[in-house]
Structure formats: structure tokens, C-alpha cells
Design a protein around this motif. Structure first.
Motif: not given
Length: 257
Positions: A4-6, A215-219, A61-74, A187-194
């Protein structure tokens, strides 16, 4: 590196936006009409009204939060955060190795009021498939989700955001609208949460759609800060259908802020 990362590490389609269309310049992509949340609200059927108590995103002032490719252990930690913050998100679920491996999480996502959507079966690039291939990628996840939740998704997100007329036609046939995004942390390219948090906050805007991956540790650790800061800025978090209301996402159409 996971498959997936690839896949996500490859360069996505370059976009040139005009008033009426988004032209994708990478091979296999074609131009397509895109619609915004404002377009959907304006196109709402005569007499359509918001659900009592629902936020009016034409004014708020609306905004939608979306998450792809789960679910996972996170995902459980993410769901705990969303529940604590009273935020509903839209989850574009990946069928193979995710939906089928985590049925309890799929059920929990739906039960806790989040929007369950389709991110294909195995993350194949849909523009590289024939109509039957596109149909299989979408249908298998539709069926898997329905088996668990009792409901078929009405939204889908094509891998890497790649779509064309053939993908749109099959999506229309299956009752699926296509949802793109306006803010991504890559976030597929970094685990830096900040860094993930900063990238999203820098791109956030009214009627925006945030793309992250559970699905990524830093997200997931970045999500509390994103929510807190955007709430302080006056944003209201909504699901994608709530963002478009009282309009409804029309099957086959591409929605992009």
C-alpha cells in the motif's frame, strides 16, 4: 515497505483546475467535470431540507474529516478520539485485508455514526482496468460492507484519485458518487505526527475535505491536535453527506473542493 505504501508513494495525477473541470495529466486519466459542496447544495431538489438539528454548511464553517484504506489496528484509538471529541468522519474502507479482516471495526464505525464508504477491494488503479475490472473492485467491497452493516455505501474514493469516464459510468451504475479531497498530509510518506498535523492545518479551508489514512503509525496521534485547532478556528466537523446537505451526492459524479 508495504504494497500500500508503495502504491501511494507513486506520484499522483497532476491537476490543473478550471472553473468547470479538473484535468488529470498523468497517463490513463482524462478530464472530468467536478462538483463542489456548494454546487451540491445549490442543486438540491426543490423542497429538500436539512435534517432537524443538522448544521447548515451553507452558513457554518464546515470541514469533513476522511480516512482511507482502513480499518486497521490503529482504528480503535482513532474511534476513541472521535467519540471523545464528538466528531463524525467518513471512512473509505479497503475491502481485501481490511474490511474482511476487521468486521467488528467496520460495524463499530457504522454504529458510532460515521459514514462508511468504498475505497475499492484491492486498491488497483481503476483507470487501468476495463469496465468489468472496475465493477469487481467496487462491487466486492460494496457486498462485504453490506454483509457487515446491512447497508451499501453510496460514496467511493478511487485510489490515488484517478478516475475517468469509464470509472464514472460504472460508479453511476453501482450508485456511487466519487469523493476527492482538498487537504492531504501525504501521511504515507512520514510517521512524523507533528508534520502531519501541520500539513493539514496549513491546507484547511471552508467546505474542505481532509484526506488521512488510519493505517499509518503517525497519523492517528495527529488527529487530536487537528481537531482541537480547527475547532478553535471556528470549524464544524461533518461527514461528507452532511457537507453536501440538503443536496445529495449523485452517483457517478466527482465531488472535489
Amino acid at each position: 515497505m508495504s504494497w500500500y505504501t508503495s502504491v501511494f508513494g507513486k506520484r499522483a495525477c497532476a491537476a490543473v483546475v478550471t472553473a468547470t473541470s479538473l484535468t488529470l495529466m498523468l497517463g490513463g486519466c482524462t478530464s472530468y467535470d467536478r462538483y463542489s459542496a456548494e454546487d451540491a447544495r445549490k442543486d438540491a431538489k426543490e423542497g429538500a431540507a436539512l435534517t432537524p438539528g443538522a448544521v447548515d454548511c451553507a452558513k457554518a464553517r464546515c470541514i469533513a474529516l476522511t480516512f482511507d484504506a482502513g480499518p486497521s489496528a490503529y482504528t480503535p484509538q482513532l474511534l476513541d478520539t472521535l467519540k471523545k471529541e464528538k466528531v463524525h468522519a467518513t471512512f473509505f474502507l479497503l475491502g481485501r485485508d481490511h474490511v474482511v479482516e476487521h468486521p467488528d471495526l467496520v460495524r463499530r464505525i457504522a454504529d458510532e455514526g460515521h459514514e462508511v464508504a468504498n475505497h475499492t477491494w484491492s486498491h488497483k488503479i481503476l483507470t487501468e482496468l476495463d469496465a468489468d475490472g472496475v465493477r469487481e473492485e467496487l462491487t466486492r467491497t460494496q457486498e462485504a460492507v453490506e454483509k457487515i452493516t446491512g447497508h451499501r455505501p453510496t460514496l467511493m474514493r478511487p485510489p490515488q484519485g484517478r478516475t475517468d469516464d469509464r470509472v464514472s459510468e460504472v460508479s453511476r451504475e453501482l450508485g456511487l458518487a466519487q469523493i476527492m479531497w482538498s487537504a492531504t498530509a501525504k501521511d504515507y510518506s512520514t510517521n512524523d505526527s507533528a508534520l502531519i498535523e501541520k500539513r493539514i492545518l496549513d491546507q484547511a479551508d471552508k467546505d474542505g475535505i481532509i484526506l488521512l489514512h488510519d493505517i499509518y503509525r503517525g497519523t492517528v496521534p495527529a488527529v487530536p491536535g487537528i481537531i482541537e485547532t480547527l475547532k478553535e478556528r471556528g470549524y464544524t466537523f461533518v461527514t461528507v453527506p452532511e457537507l453536501l446537505a440538503p443536496g445529495v451526492a449523485e452517483p457517478g459524479k466527482v465531488y472535489k473542493p
